[in-house]
Design a protein around this motif. Structure first.
Motif, PDB file in Angstrom:
ATOM      1  N   ASP A  53       0.755  -1.480   0.020  1.00 47.01           N
ATOM      2  CA  ASP A  53      -0.335   0.153  -0.153  1.00 47.01           C
ATOM      3  C   ASP A  53       0.578   1.741  -0.292  1.00 47.01           C
ATOM      4  O   ASP A  53       0.642   2.184  -0.200  1.00 47.01           O
ATOM      5  CB  ASP A  53      -0.897  -0.433   0.888  1.00 47.01           C
ATOM      6  CG  ASP A  53      -2.090  -0.978   0.822  1.00 47.01           C
ATOM      7  OD1 ASP A  53      -2.557  -1.015   0.353  1.00 47.01           O
ATOM      8  OD2 ASP A  53      -2.526  -1.706   2.069  1.00 47.01           O
ATOM      9  N   LEU A  72       2.958   2.699  -3.352  1.00 44.27           N
ATOM     10  CA  LEU A  72       1.973   3.167  -4.401  1.00 44.27           C
ATOM     11  C   LEU A  72       2.608   4.911  -4.512  1.00 44.27           C
ATOM     12  O   LEU A  72       2.273   5.482  -5.064  1.00 44.27           O
ATOM     13  CB  LEU A  72       0.367   3.422  -4.127  1.00 44.27           C
ATOM     14  CG  LEU A  72      -0.161   2.162  -4.139  1.00 44.27           C
ATOM     15  CD1 LEU A  72      -1.680   2.223  -4.001  1.00 44.27           C
ATOM     16  CD2 LEU A  72       0.119   1.901  -6.166  1.00 44.27           C
ATOM     17  N   ARG A 107      -9.561  -0.177  -6.772  1.00 48.24           N
ATOM     18  CA  ARG A 107      -9.761  -0.509  -8.117  1.00 48.24           C
ATOM     19  C   ARG A 107      -8.967  -1.365  -9.312  1.00 48.24           C
ATOM     20  O   ARG A 107      -8.192  -1.714  -8.856  1.00 48.24           O
ATOM     21  CB  ARG A 107      -8.393   1.209  -8.630  1.00 48.24           C
ATOM     22  CG  ARG A 107      -6.889   1.086  -7.878  1.00 48.24           C
ATOM     23  CD  ARG A 107      -6.090   2.288  -8.633  1.00 48.24           C
ATOM     24  NE  ARG A 107      -5.944   2.353  -6.694  1.00 48.24           N
ATOM     25  CZ  ARG A 107      -4.967   3.601  -7.022  1.00 48.24           C
ATOM     26  NH1 ARG A 107      -4.117   3.787  -8.241  1.00 48.24           N
ATOM     27  NH2 ARG A 107      -4.029   3.965  -5.960  1.00 48.24           N
ATOM     28  N   THR A 111      -6.374  12.700 -17.482  1.00 51.67           N
ATOM     29  CA  THR A 111      -7.428  11.681 -17.216  1.00 51.67           C
ATOM     30  C   THR A 111      -7.096  11.045 -15.798  1.00 51.67           C
ATOM     31  O   THR A 111      -8.261   9.942 -14.921  1.00 51.67           O
ATOM     32  CB  THR A 111      -7.776  11.075 -18.005  1.00 51.67           C
ATOM     33  OG1 THR A 111      -6.792  10.441 -18.617  1.00 51.67           O
ATOM     34  CG2 THR A 111      -8.839  12.272 -19.237  1.00 51.67           C
ATOM     35  N   THR A 112      -6.352  10.313 -15.483  1.00 49.36           N
ATOM     36  CA  THR A 112      -4.816   9.608 -15.279  1.00 49.36           C
ATOM     37  C   THR A 112      -4.690  10.994 -13.986  1.00 49.36           C
ATOM     38  O   THR A 112      -3.764   9.741 -12.288  1.00 49.36           O
ATOM     39  CB  THR A 112      -4.277   9.278 -15.391  1.00 49.36           C
ATOM     40  OG1 THR A 112      -3.366   9.766 -16.092  1.00 49.36           O
ATOM     41  CG2 THR A 112      -4.459   8.401 -16.860  1.00 49.36           C
ATOM     42  N   GLY A 120      -3.744  11.767 -10.510  1.00 52.81           N
ATOM     43  CA  GLY A 120      -4.558  11.385  -8.697  1.00 52.81           C
ATOM     44  C   GLY A 120      -4.592   9.535  -8.533  1.00 52.81           C
ATOM     45  O   GLY A 120      -5.288   9.322  -8.186  1.00 52.81           O
ATOM     46  N   ARG A 121      -5.033   9.167 -10.442  1.00 52.62           N
ATOM     47  CA  ARG A 121      -5.336   7.965 -10.378  1.00 52.62           C
ATOM     48  C   ARG A 121      -4.552   6.984 -11.408  1.00 52.62           C
ATOM     49  O   ARG A 121      -4.882   7.218 -12.503  1.00 52.62           O
ATOM     50  CB  ARG A 121      -6.670   7.236 -10.419  1.00 52.62           C
ATOM     51  CG  ARG A 121      -7.588   5.645  -9.941  1.00 52.62           C
ATOM     52  CD  ARG A 121      -9.083   6.225 -10.089  1.00 52.62           C
ATOM     53  NE  ARG A 121      -9.497   4.959  -9.888  1.00 52.62           N
ATOM     54  CZ  ARG A 121      -9.567   4.413  -9.271  1.00 52.62           C
ATOM     55  NH1 ARG A 121      -9.329   4.867  -7.476  1.00 52.62           N
ATOM     56  NH2 ARG A 121     -10.658   3.106  -8.829  1.00 52.62           N
ATOM     57  N   PRO A 122      -2.940   7.133 -10.694  1.00 49.06           N
ATOM     58  CA  PRO A 122      -2.769   6.449 -11.714  1.00 49.06           C
ATOM     59  C   PRO A 122      -3.408   4.945 -12.011  1.00 49.06           C
ATOM     60  O   PRO A 122      -3.905   4.089 -11.399  1.00 49.06           O
ATOM     61  CB  PRO A 122      -0.754   6.015 -11.382  1.00 49.06           C
ATOM     62  CG  PRO A 122      -1.292   6.431  -9.916  1.00 49.06           C
ATOM     63  CD  PRO A 122      -2.764   7.203  -9.422  1.00 49.06           C
ATOM     64  N   HIS A 173       2.031   3.364 -12.312  1.00 50.18           N
ATOM     65  CA  HIS A 173       2.490   2.582 -10.696  1.00 50.18           C
ATOM     66  C   HIS A 173       2.849   1.203 -11.171  1.00 50.18           C
ATOM     67  O   HIS A 173       2.273   0.801 -11.746  1.00 50.18           O
ATOM     68  CB  HIS A 173       2.037   2.588  -9.726  1.00 50.18           C
ATOM     69  CG  HIS A 173       2.243   1.750  -8.599  1.00 50.18           C
ATOM     70  ND1 HIS A 173       3.986   2.701  -7.917  1.00 50.18           N
ATOM     71  CD2 HIS A 173       2.470   0.634  -8.379  1.00 50.18           C
ATOM     72  CE1 HIS A 173       3.985   1.271  -6.910  1.00 50.18           C
ATOM     73  NE2 HIS A 173       3.598   0.519  -6.975  1.00 50.18           N
TER      74      HIS A 173
END
Length: 923
Positions: free
Chosen positions: A25, A28, A56, A117-118, A120-122, A154
């Protein structure tokens, strides 16, 4: 095809390990995570479980094909990203050529991943089995995408080998998270939980042993659990399973050994007989010259070959165990030859412990013993860390192994166990072989020395001299020891200086044994010279035990000469000497416990009888001077302390022991019994110690020469016991054995002559001591008290007071209370007058001689020695916890003593106890 993109299923027995998932965790926050470990380390299941719980989508690609070409690899990666919902539109394209990838495609992919579009959320991409991607070109392309995708990607790489990525750059930038074999290994707690999931609940000790054997290897634990579950005795299986005939073996042979080239397989099988190995040693066992390259490759591919640093490696212990079993199948009978080659290579390289192990494993005991002797390492059988292992190793040497070296090693083992008779037989045989008496039986005159002793004859003779001094010590033979030491000094010039420098324990042992033998025969100053030289020699682990031994003997000399403070200091240094290095005690009796016996003697002089009893109990050396027969000859005594002493004697093992230690134990025990009021048992304790004093008893100290100081001490204890039982004539008869060249004995004899009603004889003995030097307050205080008592009996109060003052001044610094107790109650009224009251204030506790000042109520019951210790610390305003720490007891024990002190002093509070104790002159 879909299985390449699907998360691998977890078995129902899978154990989620939170410490590892938390690590993932946290990973990340970095762009790259490496999960790197051997086959079966649990890498894939760990990451799959983490990915399933991540919350996710995760792009997963298992590279289960060998050497994927770049175009094929990227086609799979793009499909995995799209299947997970990553922003990879059709415009990015797909590789058109299986053998190459257009750079435009890689640029488009990185740009899309790094797009808005990515934010904050790789995308999370897991590449499982990345060790199969062998092409450096593919690895470089992957690093390009990762670097230019920025926070949009990631990457998690799961691999058996080190991936071909520039990890050093990511590591230096703090952008890399690593989970490797050491962290993947199961802890004992985790292993216990895993076994529980298989329906097993073995004891903690079994789990610990299994984890140690498998090194926490996940597949090994799971396979063992599955097999144990099917076994009729699961616990026994987990403890004793045969690694070479198990599912674990099948796994490792298939997954690790069989996939290697034939030459590498042969190397692994041959080095399996070694605990550790380097390229040179591996080459010696295989006949090849490139072992270094092969070993380095195996290590980097996590093929259960662990790098120890400095080009040394070792096999995973379970893998090594399986390989050894497989070696016997493929090459029956080869193992002894491999051990023989290893032993000779290791000897040439200077690795003595491993040389001995492999020489023994090869069954070449003459070589192993010859190596130990030729290296002058026989002393290591007596000096700590390696001694237990060496004794265990050579205990397996068969009787058929002949020659000087095996005989010397046998002699050392027997002497270390205190078996003087057997040790002397082997020592004499080794001496004859070294002198050439039996060389004709090994090939005739003029031929080479026996195998293992070529060029080492002088070293062997030096080892013989060391063991001869040791045997002389056990036998109490000073002439024998002196002859052996002279021979050792002559031989030192014939032995390489660097060899002597490598073994300082040899000189330290020689000096310590010589000093002990001299002390036994009463040559205190000669003994002090040898013992002081041993203490002043090189420090370190190898000489710690002989230095401890020498310090303990020096402490004894100080105690016998009347210097208890010096004796206490040296005895405490002796205890600290081996504690500093965490060394175990020596395997044999010499020196063991002597320092505690000296401290017990000091405690008796200070009238701390409980402490003396505790120190006697702590001393490791058994009371060999009092055999069971002597203990049984006396009927069971009535008092608790006498019963304890009787039990101690009755359970003491019979057999040879270091005479000095055994004698001191007997004397100190007898003195304590006298102080406790058990003269008959004290007499029995000493009766067997000196045959010359009591010819009707069987001497426990089987020595070649009697000890004058022991004879004197025994005579004094015997006389005191007779006096206490009302037999003055018997006491006078016993005093005839007192050597008049020992001041401490002469003073005690004078005290007893006075107690027997002969003040003239007492005065004559003391007058003969005039001008004697080297004696301390332990002697002078008692002499002053005898003169004070003589003056008191003659009605000369002034003389009595003057000599009492001399005694108080001498005893105050050392806190010598026992001499005043032994002097009797006559001194009480005199001590209650000035200036004697001031000289006694604050330290003197005279036990039965206490005479409280007029008007002060006496205690309900006399305080014990330990209660007085607590009371003195109470007066220094120490807390209960501080008192417990200072006395090395528990807090509850201190509280118990305090309650007893309050009861005996008839008080309820600490302050009242201290005030009342001062009024009673207990403080």
């Amino acid at each position: 095809m879909r299985t390449r993109y699907a998360l691998p299923p977890r078995p129902v027995t899978f154990l989620r390990r939170e410490r590892l998932t938390r690590h993932l965790d946290g990973a990340l926050t970095t762009p790259l995570t490496i999960v790197n470990g051997a086959a079966g380390a649990g890498k894939t299941l760990l990451v799959a479980d983490w990915a399933a719980r991540l919350g996710r989508p995760v792009a997963w690609f298992t590279t289960d094909a060998e050497e994927l070409r770049p175009g094929v690899f990227w086609a799979y990666v793009l499909e995995a990203l799209r299947a997970a919902g990553a922003p990879v539109p059709a415009a990015v394209g797909s590789p058109a050529d299986p053998g190459r990838v257009d750079e435009t495609l890689l640029n488009r992919l990185a740009a899309e991943l790094n797009g808005p579009t990515t934010a904050g959320r790789p995308a999370v991409l897991v590449l499982d089995g990345f060790d199969r991607v062998a092409a450096p070109e593919t690895a470089a392309q992957l690093e390009f995408v990762l670097r230019h995708a920025g926070p949009g990607l990631h990457l998690v790489v799961v691999s058996r080998t080190e991936p071909l990525l520039p990890l050093h750059r990511y590591r230096a930038a703090g952008e890399l998270t690593e989970i490797r074999d050491a962290e993947l290994a199961f802890t004992a707690r985790e292993a216990g939980e895993l076994l529980g999931r298989h329906g097993l609940s073995p004891p903690a000790a079994v789990v610990d042993a299994l984890v140690d054997r498998t090194r926490g290897w996940a597949a090994g634990l799971r396979l063992c659990a599955l097999a144990a579950r099917e076994s009729p005795e699961p616990e026994t299986y987990l403890k004793e399973f045969e690694a070479g005939q198990s599912a674990v073996a099948d796994f490792l042979l298939a997954e690790v050994l069989d996939i290697q080239p034939p030459g590498t397989q042969d190397l692994l099988l041959r080095v399996s007989v070694l605990e550790r190995f380097g390229p040179g040693l591996a080459n010696a066992l295989t006949g090849r010259s490139d072992a270094g390259t092969v070993l380095d490759s195996l290590h980097h591919r996590n093929a259960f070959v662990q790098h120890l640093g400095h080009s040394w490696y070792r096999l995973h212990p379970l893998f090594a165990e399986i390989l050894r079993a497989h070696l016997e199948v493929r090459h029956p009978g080869l193992a002894p030859e491999l051990h023989r080659r290893a032993a000779r290579w290791l000897k040439d390289a200077g690795f003595l412990p491993e040389t001995l192990v492999h020489g023994a494993a090869a069954g070449d005991w003459e070589f192993a013993a010859g190596t130990l002797v030729g290296d002058l390492a026989v002393g290591q059988l007596f000096t700590g860390l390696r001694s237990a292992g060496l004794h265990d190793l050579f205990s397996r040497m068969p009787t058929g192994a002949g020659g000087p070296a095996p005989e010397l090693v046998r002699a050392a083992g027997d002497l270390a166990r205190g078996d003087l008779e057997r040790g002397t037989v082997h020592l004499e045989r080794a001496g004859k072989l070294l002198a050439g008496d039996l060389l004709g039986q090994r090939g005739g005159e003029g031929q080479d020395d026996p195998e293992g002793l070529k060029g080492d004859r002088e070293a062997a003779r030096l080892c013989w001299a060391l063991l001869e001094v040791y045997a002389a010590r056990l036998a109490g033979s000073s002439p024998r020891a002196e002859r052996a030491v002279r021979l050792a000094r002559e031989l030192r010039g014939a032995v390489p200086a660097e060899l002597l420098d490598r073994h300082p324990e040899l000189t330290a042992l020689l000096l310590a044994h010589l000093g002990s033998t001299r002390l036994w025969t009463g040559r205190f100053e000669d003994a002090r010279m040898a013992l002081s030289a041993a203490v002043a020699g090189p420090g370190g682990t190898s000489t710690a035990l002989p230095r401890e031994d020498a310090l303990a003997h020096l402490a004894l000399i100080d105690q016998l000469n009347g210097w208890p403070g010096r004796a206490e200091h040296k005895a405490s240094r002796a205890l600290a000497e081996t504690a500093r290095y965490g060394l175990p005690g020596p395997p044999g009796p010499p020196g063991t416990g002597l320092e505690r016996l000296v401290l017990a003697a000091v405690a008796i002089d200070r009238d701390e009888l409980d402490r003396a009893r505790a120190l006697l109990d702590e001393a490791a050396t058994p009371l060999d001077a009092v055999p069971r027969a002597a203990a049984r000859s006396a009927s069971p005594p009535a008092s608790h302390d006498a019963r304890a002493a009787h039990d101690l004697h009755a359970h003491a093992p019979v057999g040879p022991a270091d005479p000095v230690t055994s004698a001191v134990r007997a004397v100190v025990t007898a003195r304590l019994l006298l102080a406790r009021g058990d003269p008959r048992v004290a007499h029995a304790a000493l009766r067997a110690a000196v045959g010359a004093t009591h010819p009707d008893a069987t001497a426990a100290l089987t020595t070649e020469a009697p000890s004058p100081w022991l004879r004197g001490q025994a005579a004094l204890v015997t006389a005191a016991a007779h006096l206490a039982e009302g037999r003055p004539r018997a006491a006078a008869e016993a005093l005839r054995e007192v050597p008049l060249d020992q001041p401490a004995c002469v003073v005690e004899a004078a005290r007893m002559q006075l107690a027997a009603g002969d003040p003239r004889a007492a005065g004559g003995l003391l007058d003969a001591l005039h001008g004697t030097d080297r004696t301390g307050p332990g002697v002078s205080v008692r002499a002053a008290l005898v003169r004070a008592r003589s003056g008191h009996l003659a009605g000369d109060t002034a003389t009595a007071r003057r000599w009492l003052a001399v005694a108080l001044r001498g005893a105050r610094h050392e806190h010598l209370r026992r001499p005043f107790v032994e002097a009797g109650p006559w001194s009480g009224p005199l001590l209650d007058t000035d200036p004697l009251r001031g000289l006694a204030a604050g330290w003197l506790v005279t036990g039965s001689a206490d005479v409280p000042p007029s008007g002060v109520k006496e205690p309900v019951e006399e305080l014990s020695g330990r209660e007085r210790d607590v009371l003195r610390r109470l007066a220094r305003l120490m807390t209960t916890e501080e008192i417990a720490a200072d006395l090395y007891v528990s807090v509850n024990t201190v509280k118990t003593h305090l309650k007893s002190v309050y009861r005996k002093l008839d008080v309820n509070r600490r302050a009242d106890a201290v005030r009342r104790a001062r009024a009673l002159r207990l403080l």
